[in-house]
Design a protein around this motif. Structure first.
Motif, PDB file in Angstrom:
ATOM      1  N   ILE A 173     -14.752-121.551 -46.592  1.00  0.00           N
ATOM      2  CA  ILE A 173     -15.246-120.189 -46.371  1.00  0.00           C
ATOM      3  C   ILE A 173     -16.259-120.157 -45.233  1.00  0.00           C
ATOM      4  N   LEU A 174     -17.206-121.099 -45.242  1.00  0.00           N
ATOM      5  CA  LEU A 174     -18.219-121.148 -44.189  1.00  0.00           C
ATOM      6  C   LEU A 174     -17.596-121.421 -42.824  1.00  0.00           C
ATOM      7  N   PHE A 175     -16.634-122.339 -42.786  1.00  0.00           N
ATOM      8  CA  PHE A 175     -15.975-122.680 -41.525  1.00  0.00           C
ATOM      9  C   PHE A 175     -15.261-121.457 -40.934  1.00  0.00           C
ATOM     10  N   ILE A 176     -14.570-120.706 -41.790  1.00  0.00           N
ATOM     11  CA  ILE A 176     -13.850-119.525 -41.312  1.00  0.00           C
ATOM     12  C   ILE A 176     -14.826-118.459 -40.806  1.00  0.00           C
ATOM     13  N   ILE A 177     -15.879-118.201 -41.596  1.00  0.00           N
ATOM     14  CA  ILE A 177     -16.850-117.163 -41.203  1.00  0.00           C
ATOM     15  C   ILE A 177     -17.528-117.512 -39.881  1.00  0.00           C
ATOM     16  N   ILE A 178     -18.038-118.746 -39.785  1.00  0.00           N
ATOM     17  CA  ILE A 178     -18.738-119.158 -38.558  1.00  0.00           C
ATOM     18  C   ILE A 178     -17.781-119.177 -37.367  1.00  0.00           C
ATOM     19  N   GLY A 179     -16.538-119.631 -37.599  1.00  0.00           N
ATOM     20  CA  GLY A 179     -15.555-119.682 -36.525  1.00  0.00           C
ATOM     21  C   GLY A 179     -15.199-118.298 -35.991  1.00  0.00           C
ATOM     22  N   VAL A 180     -14.987-117.351 -36.904  1.00  0.00           N
ATOM     23  CA  VAL A 180     -14.645-115.983 -36.495  1.00  0.00           C
ATOM     24  C   VAL A 180     -15.794-115.341 -35.725  1.00  0.00           C
ATOM     25  N   VAL A 181     -17.010-115.511 -36.226  1.00  0.00           N
ATOM     26  CA  VAL A 181     -18.183-114.946 -35.555  1.00  0.00           C
ATOM     27  C   VAL A 181     -18.361-115.571 -34.172  1.00  0.00           C
ATOM     28  N   ALA A 182     -18.180-116.894 -34.092  1.00  0.00           N
ATOM     29  CA  ALA A 182     -18.338-117.582 -32.810  1.00  0.00           C
ATOM     30  C   ALA A 182     -17.304-117.098 -31.793  1.00  0.00           C
ATOM     31  N   ILE A 183     -16.053-116.956 -32.215  1.00  0.00           N
ATOM     32  CA  ILE A 183     -15.000-116.494 -31.303  1.00  0.00           C
ATOM     33  C   ILE A 183     -15.273-115.061 -30.833  1.00  0.00           C
ATOM     34  N   TYR A 184     -15.724-114.222 -31.744  1.00  0.00           N
ATOM     35  CA  TYR A 184     -15.973-112.809 -31.412  1.00  0.00           C
ATOM     36  C   TYR A 184     -17.077-112.661 -30.360  1.00  0.00           C
ATOM     37  N   PHE A 185     -18.150-113.432 -30.535  1.00  0.00           N
ATOM     38  CA  PHE A 185     -19.303-113.267 -29.648  1.00  0.00           C
ATOM     39  C   PHE A 185     -19.278-114.198 -28.439  1.00  0.00           C
ATOM     40  N   LEU A 186     -18.711-115.397 -28.591  1.00  0.00           N
ATOM     41  CA  LEU A 186     -18.808-116.395 -27.523  1.00  0.00           C
ATOM     42  C   LEU A 186     -17.515-116.616 -26.756  1.00  0.00           C
ATOM     43  N   LEU A 192     -15.835-122.818 -28.622  1.00  0.00           N
ATOM     44  CA  LEU A 192     -15.376-124.189 -28.886  1.00  0.00           C
ATOM     45  C   LEU A 192     -16.541-125.156 -29.029  1.00  0.00           C
ATOM     46  N   LEU A 193     -17.657-124.843 -28.385  1.00  0.00           N
ATOM     47  CA  LEU A 193     -18.836-125.711 -28.485  1.00  0.00           C
ATOM     48  C   LEU A 193     -19.393-125.722 -29.906  1.00  0.00           C
ATOM     49  N   ILE A 194     -19.084-124.691 -30.659  1.00  0.00           N
ATOM     50  CA  ILE A 194     -19.510-124.620 -32.055  1.00  0.00           C
ATOM     51  C   ILE A 194     -18.381-125.040 -32.986  1.00  0.00           C
ATOM     52  N   ILE A 195     -17.168-124.587 -32.685  1.00  0.00           N
ATOM     53  CA  ILE A 195     -16.047-124.822 -33.585  1.00  0.00           C
ATOM     54  C   ILE A 195     -15.663-126.301 -33.657  1.00  0.00           C
ATOM     55  N   MET A 196     -15.685-127.020 -32.535  1.00  0.00           N
ATOM     56  CA  MET A 196     -15.270-128.425 -32.544  1.00  0.00           C
ATOM     57  C   MET A 196     -16.182-129.308 -33.403  1.00  0.00           C
ATOM     58  N   PRO A 197     -17.520-129.199 -33.260  1.00  0.00           N
ATOM     59  CA  PRO A 197     -18.387-129.980 -34.162  1.00  0.00           C
ATOM     60  C   PRO A 197     -18.201-129.584 -35.631  1.00  0.00           C
ATOM     61  N   LEU A 198     -18.012-128.276 -35.877  1.00  0.00           N
ATOM     62  CA  LEU A 198     -17.784-127.814 -37.249  1.00  0.00           C
ATOM     63  C   LEU A 198     -16.491-128.396 -37.816  1.00  0.00           C
TER      64      LEU A 198
END
Length: 217
Positions: A16-29, A34-40
């Motif tokens: 759940i956390l991975f999906i939420i953070i990934g969606v937010v990161a893609i929307y804003f960044l 990818l700088l956030i999604i890859m480490p996650l």
């Protein structure tokens, strides 16, 4: 890859956390997400790796004491075991890093004669006082060689959940699972003074497979 039954809650929350953070990161960044999604993604993969259940052929044992966990032998010492044995014993301690398999296995075969859970502190697992001050469980087995063997799951600085499934009167089988510890921790085994210790400090053990000591029949 087979996952341990204790993984369900942790993996659900991590997903759940991975999906939420990934969606937010893609929307804003956008592409920079990818700088956030890859480490996650790496952390997310490590969660699955932590809860893996390896296939191991467990043999029958009588005199042998089997490594109860995967890890590194960090202590072999004569101590006073004050909770159950109330006498001197040889303590063999194995430290588990977060990358180790964290299934806890019976070190000997016999009958479970004692079990107790203790709340406590969260000192780093290799700290000597963690055996008596940290959150922990204690189990004792009357072995097939007629010895009382005590072993203890110890929570570490990161580990915050210990489970053990055995009950008094259960038949213990060396190498077979009796519990689990989530994330970095330690396992202590207390053996009779005349036990032949086969392992040495620094040895890397595989739970359920490696012989760490041999008792006199």
């Amino acid at each position: 890859m087979k996952l341990h039954r204790e993984s369900k809650g942790t993996i659900t929350v991590a997903t759940i956390l991975f999906i939420i953070i990934g969606v937010v990161a893609i929307y804003f960044l956008k592409i920079w997400s990818l700088l956030i999604i890859m480490p996650l993604l790496l952390v997310y993969s490590l969660v699955f790796w932590f809860f893996r259940v390896p296939n191991r052929d467990i043999l029958e044992h009588r005199e042998n004491v089997i490594a109860p966990v995967d890890g590194k032998v960090v202590m072999i010492k004569e101590v006073e075991e004050t909770e159950f044995l109330k006498e001197k014993a040889i303590q063999v301690s194995i430290f588990m890093s977060p990358l180790n398999v964290h299934i806890c296995r019976y070190p000997v075969s016999g009958e479970v004669i004692y079990k107790k859970y203790h709340s406590g502190k969260y000192l780093v697992a290799w700290h000597e006082k963690s055996s008596t001050e940290n959150e922990r469980t204690t189990v004792a087995v009357q072995s097939m060689t007629n010895h009382k063997i005590v072993f203890r799951q110890i929570a570490g600085y990161v580990a915050r959940r210990i489970v053990f499934y055995c009950n008094k009167g259960d038949q213990a089988k060396a190498g077979h699972e009796f519990g689990f510890i989530k994330f970095g921790s330690r396992m202590d085994v207390f053996l009779p003074l005349d036990t032949e210790i086969i392992c040495k400090i620094g040895d890397i053990t595989k739970g359920g497979l490696d012989v760490i000591a041999r008792m006199k029949d």
